[in-house]
Design a protein around this motif. Structure first.
Motif, PDB file in Angstrom:
ATOM      1  N   ALA A   1       0.806  -1.224   0.000  1.00  0.00           N
ATOM      2  CA  ALA A   1       0.000   0.000   0.000  1.00  0.00           C
ATOM      3  C   ALA A   1       0.837   1.271   0.000  1.00  0.00           C
ATOM      4  O   ALA A   1       0.297   2.353   0.165  1.00  0.00           O
ATOM      5  CB  ALA A   1      -0.931   0.007   1.210  1.00  0.00           C
ATOM      6  N   PHE A   2       2.153   1.175  -0.201  1.00  0.00           N
ATOM      7  CA  PHE A   2       3.023   2.338  -0.011  1.00  0.00           C
ATOM      8  C   PHE A   2       3.842   2.715  -1.256  1.00  0.00           C
ATOM      9  O   PHE A   2       5.025   3.005  -1.118  1.00  0.00           O
ATOM     10  CB  PHE A   2       4.005   2.053   1.124  1.00  0.00           C
ATOM     11  N   PRO A   3       3.298   2.754  -2.446  1.00  0.00           N
ATOM     12  CA  PRO A   3       4.162   3.077  -3.591  1.00  0.00           C
ATOM     13  C   PRO A   3       4.773   4.474  -3.530  1.00  0.00           C
ATOM     14  O   PRO A   3       5.942   4.667  -3.846  1.00  0.00           O
ATOM     15  CB  PRO A   3       3.217   2.936  -4.793  1.00  0.00           C
ATOM     16  N   ASP A   4       4.007   5.481  -3.092  1.00  0.00           N
ATOM     17  CA  ASP A   4       4.503   6.858  -3.049  1.00  0.00           C
ATOM     18  C   ASP A   4       4.235   7.507  -1.693  1.00  0.00           C
ATOM     19  O   ASP A   4       4.108   8.731  -1.604  1.00  0.00           O
ATOM     20  CB  ASP A   4       3.846   7.687  -4.160  1.00  0.00           C
ATOM     21  N   ILE A   5       4.158   6.703  -0.658  1.00  0.00           N
ATOM     22  CA  ILE A   5       3.798   7.198   0.667  1.00  0.00           C
ATOM     23  C   ILE A   5       4.912   6.858   1.646  1.00  0.00           C
ATOM     24  O   ILE A   5       5.407   5.731   1.663  1.00  0.00           O
ATOM     25  CB  ILE A   5       2.473   6.570   1.156  1.00  0.00           C
ATOM     26  N   LEU A   6       5.306   7.845   2.452  1.00  0.00           N
ATOM     27  CA  LEU A   6       6.339   7.628   3.459  1.00  0.00           C
ATOM     28  C   LEU A   6       5.674   7.188   4.760  1.00  0.00           C
ATOM     29  O   LEU A   6       4.894   7.931   5.357  1.00  0.00           O
ATOM     30  CB  LEU A   6       7.140   8.911   3.676  1.00  0.00           C
ATOM     31  N   ALA A   7       5.962   5.963   5.194  1.00  0.00           N
ATOM     32  CA  ALA A   7       5.373   5.443   6.428  1.00  0.00           C
ATOM     33  C   ALA A   7       6.155   5.957   7.631  1.00  0.00           C
ATOM     34  O   ALA A   7       7.366   5.780   7.703  1.00  0.00           O
ATOM     35  CB  ALA A   7       5.396   3.916   6.400  1.00  0.00           C
ATOM     36  N   ILE A   8       5.466   6.589   8.596  1.00  0.00           N
ATOM     37  CA  ILE A   8       6.133   7.129   9.782  1.00  0.00           C
ATOM     38  C   ILE A   8       5.489   6.612  11.067  1.00  0.00           C
ATOM     39  O   ILE A   8       5.794   7.085  12.145  1.00  0.00           O
ATOM     40  CB  ILE A   8       6.128   8.668   9.786  1.00  0.00           C
ATOM     41  N   GLY A   9       4.597   5.636  10.962  1.00  0.00           N
ATOM     42  CA  GLY A   9       3.872   5.164  12.133  1.00  0.00           C
ATOM     43  C   GLY A   9       4.440   3.872  12.684  1.00  0.00           C
ATOM     44  O   GLY A   9       5.397   3.323  12.143  1.00  0.00           O
ATOM     45  N   PRO A  10       3.848   3.393  13.764  1.00  0.00           N
ATOM     46  CA  PRO A  10       2.776   4.069  14.506  1.00  0.00           C
ATOM     47  C   PRO A  10       3.317   5.203  15.374  1.00  0.00           C
ATOM     48  O   PRO A  10       4.330   5.043  16.048  1.00  0.00           O
ATOM     49  CB  PRO A  10       2.193   2.954  15.383  1.00  0.00           C
ATOM     50  N   LEU A  11       2.642   6.354  15.315  1.00  0.00           N
ATOM     51  CA  LEU A  11       3.049   7.509  16.097  1.00  0.00           C
ATOM     52  C   LEU A  11       2.631   7.338  17.560  1.00  0.00           C
ATOM     53  O   LEU A  11       1.578   6.768  17.847  1.00  0.00           O
ATOM     54  CB  LEU A  11       2.411   8.783  15.536  1.00  0.00           C
ATOM     55  N   PHE A  12       3.438   7.821  18.468  1.00  0.00           N
ATOM     56  CA  PHE A  12       3.103   7.828  19.889  1.00  0.00           C
ATOM     57  C   PHE A  12       3.838   8.999  20.526  1.00  0.00           C
ATOM     58  O   PHE A  12       4.713   9.609  19.917  1.00  0.00           O
ATOM     59  CB  PHE A  12       3.459   6.501  20.561  1.00  0.00           C
ATOM     60  N   ALA A  13       3.488   9.320  21.776  1.00  0.00           N
ATOM     61  CA  ALA A  13       3.998  10.558  22.375  1.00  0.00           C
ATOM     62  C   ALA A  13       4.649  10.375  23.736  1.00  0.00           C
ATOM     63  O   ALA A  13       4.872  11.358  24.445  1.00  0.00           O
ATOM     64  CB  ALA A  13       2.865  11.577  22.485  1.00  0.00           C
ATOM     65  N   ASP A  14       4.962   9.139  24.124  1.00  0.00           N
ATOM     66  CA  ASP A  14       5.638   8.912  25.413  1.00  0.00           C
ATOM     67  C   ASP A  14       4.916   9.601  26.570  1.00  0.00           C
ATOM     68  O   ASP A  14       5.525  10.279  27.395  1.00  0.00           O
ATOM     69  CB  ASP A  14       7.098   9.408  25.352  1.00  0.00           C
ATOM     70  N   ARG A  15       3.591   9.474  26.600  1.00  0.00           N
ATOM     71  CA  ARG A  15       2.753  10.011  27.684  1.00  0.00           C
ATOM     72  C   ARG A  15       2.729  11.535  27.737  1.00  0.00           C
ATOM     73  O   ARG A  15       2.323  12.133  28.743  1.00  0.00           O
ATOM     74  CB  ARG A  15       3.172   9.434  29.047  1.00  0.00           C
ATOM     75  N   LYS A  16       3.154  12.201  26.667  1.00  0.00           N
ATOM     76  CA  LYS A  16       3.017  13.654  26.587  1.00  0.00           C
ATOM     77  C   LYS A  16       1.603  13.998  26.111  1.00  0.00           C
ATOM     78  O   LYS A  16       0.937  13.176  25.478  1.00  0.00           O
ATOM     79  CB  LYS A  16       4.050  14.228  25.623  1.00  0.00           C
ATOM     80  N   PRO A  17       1.114  15.217  26.372  1.00  0.00           N
ATOM     81  CA  PRO A  17      -0.232  15.591  25.926  1.00  0.00           C
ATOM     82  C   PRO A  17      -0.365  15.495  24.405  1.00  0.00           C
ATOM     83  O   PRO A  17       0.541  15.870  23.668  1.00  0.00           O
ATOM     84  CB  PRO A  17      -0.371  17.044  26.392  1.00  0.00           C
ATOM     85  N   VAL A  18      -1.496  14.977  23.948  1.00  0.00           N
ATOM     86  CA  VAL A  18      -1.702  14.790  22.506  1.00  0.00           C
ATOM     87  C   VAL A  18      -2.936  15.523  22.008  1.00  0.00           C
ATOM     88  O   VAL A  18      -3.525  15.143  21.005  1.00  0.00           O
ATOM     89  CB  VAL A  18      -1.791  13.286  22.153  1.00  0.00           C
ATOM     90  N   GLY A  19      -3.325  16.585  22.716  1.00  0.00           N
ATOM     91  CA  GLY A  19      -4.419  17.413  22.226  1.00  0.00           C
ATOM     92  C   GLY A  19      -5.792  16.830  22.447  1.00  0.00           C
ATOM     93  O   GLY A  19      -6.674  16.964  21.598  1.00  0.00           O
ATOM     94  N   HIS A  20      -6.022  16.212  23.613  1.00  0.00           N
ATOM     95  CA  HIS A  20      -7.354  15.700  23.909  1.00  0.00           C
ATOM     96  C   HIS A  20      -8.362  16.839  23.952  1.00  0.00           C
ATOM     97  O   HIS A  20      -8.086  17.908  24.514  1.00  0.00           O
ATOM     98  CB  HIS A  20      -7.359  14.958  25.245  1.00  0.00           C
ATOM     99  N   LEU A  21      -9.539  16.602  23.382  1.00  0.00           N
ATOM    100  CA  LEU A  21     -10.584  17.621  23.383  1.00  0.00           C
ATOM    101  C   LEU A  21     -11.411  17.590  24.666  1.00  0.00           C
ATOM    102  O   LEU A  21     -12.147  18.538  24.948  1.00  0.00           O
ATOM    103  CB  LEU A  21     -11.512  17.428  22.172  1.00  0.00           C
ATOM    104  N   LEU A  22     -11.308  16.518  25.413  1.00  0.00           N
ATOM    105  CA  LEU A  22     -11.985  16.393  26.704  1.00  0.00           C
ATOM    106  C   LEU A  22     -10.997  15.839  27.722  1.00  0.00           C
ATOM    107  O   LEU A  22     -10.100  15.078  27.350  1.00  0.00           O
ATOM    108  CB  LEU A  22     -13.184  15.439  26.595  1.00  0.00           C
ATOM    109  N   PRO A  23     -11.139  16.199  28.986  1.00  0.00           N
ATOM    110  CA  PRO A  23     -10.248  15.628  30.005  1.00  0.00           C
ATOM    111  C   PRO A  23     -10.387  14.110  30.047  1.00  0.00           C
ATOM    112  O   PRO A  23     -11.482  13.569  29.874  1.00  0.00           O
ATOM    113  CB  PRO A  23     -10.752  16.259  31.316  1.00  0.00           C
ATOM    114  N   GLU A  24      -9.289  13.427  30.272  1.00  0.00           N
ATOM    115  CA  GLU A  24      -9.323  11.978  30.341  1.00  0.00           C
ATOM    116  C   GLU A  24      -9.829  11.511  31.703  1.00  0.00           C
ATOM    117  O   GLU A  24      -9.500  12.095  32.730  1.00  0.00           O
ATOM    118  CB  GLU A  24      -7.922  11.403  30.106  1.00  0.00           C
ATOM    119  N   ASP A  25     -10.634  10.466  31.678  1.00  0.00           N
ATOM    120  CA  ASP A  25     -11.105   9.834  32.902  1.00  0.00           C
ATOM    121  C   ASP A  25     -10.124   8.713  33.236  1.00  0.00           C
ATOM    122  O   ASP A  25     -10.108   7.670  32.583  1.00  0.00           O
ATOM    123  CB  ASP A  25     -12.514   9.280  32.665  1.00  0.00           C
TER     124      ASP A  25
END
Length: 324
Positions: A227-251
């Motif tokens: 599925a990657f003829p012209d696409i650069l794969a950079i995943g899976p992305l993760f943030a080492d428990r840093k904030p990732v822009g949640h729209l609601l506070p996490e429970d």
């Protein structure tokens, strides 16, 4: 010498904000200056949901632009939201760039833009800003979107995404076959999701990519061979428990419950930041999950059902329904 300044631009939905924020942390780690641009409504929600020690954003500047809708308009109407963003965000992004540079911020060198917000790419290219497009989901899904004009030309789909024939197709060597009634822009019954403005954006993704120097995807080769003829794969992305822009506070009350179960034993259920269910559908889903006999963790927004969305909700966070 100043750091290279990069703007990150997601489409205004949680599943789009999160991977771009995860990538932002990686760019900061590699010495870039990053400005993360949400719509005003999502910017305010992200700020409210951030933990008290907001400094953990680690150098990411948060900024906002209007989406063109009034404060009291319904942003769960994806068609209205997409159409308004398409018409208003490009000009508002240009103004933000000018304001940042007038305030002494470094010149913006790159836009890393969500492909679903690709209607902004041409505007920033005119400012001399280089573009990298990012698809936040699978490469196979992106391949389907890139092929929409071709599939319409071949008569498999109408201009609004309806399948004209019930057929099986293969988008590339090594990719699994797909039914024309089960494409990514459809619901499970084979009917296009009722967002014509969003489908129009999907059908133009290949045009948006013409403004990009590189196309990146939140996936990896081993997961999607072919599925990657012209696409650069950079995943899976993760943030080492840093904030990732949640729209609601996490429970976080579910953490102790999760820790009490073996690895890979819990079913995780989530339907994103926009899906609205009829209360009867909610009950049937709950019954089905319980009948599996497996422990499950189900993320439920305050406005998850049609009734709560109509009357408004006083809750400020995501509830997590955990069942053993």
């Amino acid at each position: 010498m100043s750091k290279a300044h990069v703007i990150m631009l997601p489409f205004p939905a949680q599943g789009h904000v999160t991977p771009l924020m995860e990538l932002s942390h990686r760019l900061v780690d590699h010495g870039f200056e990053v400005t993360f641009v949400n719509t005003e409504m999502h910017h305010a929600r992200v700020l409210r949901a951030l933990p008290a020690a907001a400094a953990v954003l680690g150098g990411i500047h948060l900024a906002s632009i209007p989406d063109g809708l009034a404060n009291d308009e319904d942003r769960s109407d994806v068609n209205k939201l997409t159409d308004s963003c398409r018409r208003h965000m490009p000009g508002n992004l240009e103004r933000l760039v000018a304001e940042m540079e007038a305030a002494g911020r470094p010149k913006v060198r790159w836009l890393v833009g969500d492909l679903t917000a690709g209607f902004c790419f041409e505007a920033v290219k005119k400012l001399g800003i280089r573009v990298a497009s990012l698809w936040p989901a699978s490469a196979a899904c992106l391949a389907a979107m890139l092929n929409i004009p071709k599939l319409i030309d071949e008569g498999l789909f109408g201009d609004h995404g309806w399948p004209e024939r019930d057929e099986t197709l293969q988008l590339g060597p090594g990719m699994p076959p797909l039914q024309t009634s089960l494409m990514p822009w459809m619901d499970k019954t084979g009917v296009p999701i009722a967002h014509p403005a969003l489908f129009e954006v999907f059908s133009r993704i290949n045009k948006f990519n013409e403004f990009a120097e590189v196309v990146v995807c939140n996936s990896f080769h081993e997961a999607e061979t072919g599925a990657f003829p012209d696409i650069l794969a950079i995943g899976p992305l993760f943030a080492d428990r840093k904030p990732v822009g949640h729209l609601l506070p996490e429970d976080e009350r579910c953490i102790k419950w999760l820790d009490g179960h073996p690895d890979r034993s819990v079913v995780y259920v989530a339907f994103g930041s926009m899906a609205i269910f009829d209360p009867r559908e909610l009950e049937e889903l709950a019954d089905g999950l319980e009948l599996t006999g497996r422990p499950f963790l189900w993320v439920v927004r305050p406005d998850f059902t049609l009734a709560s969305a109509r009357r408004g909700s006083t809750s400020s966070g995501n509830a997590s329904l955990a069942r053993a």
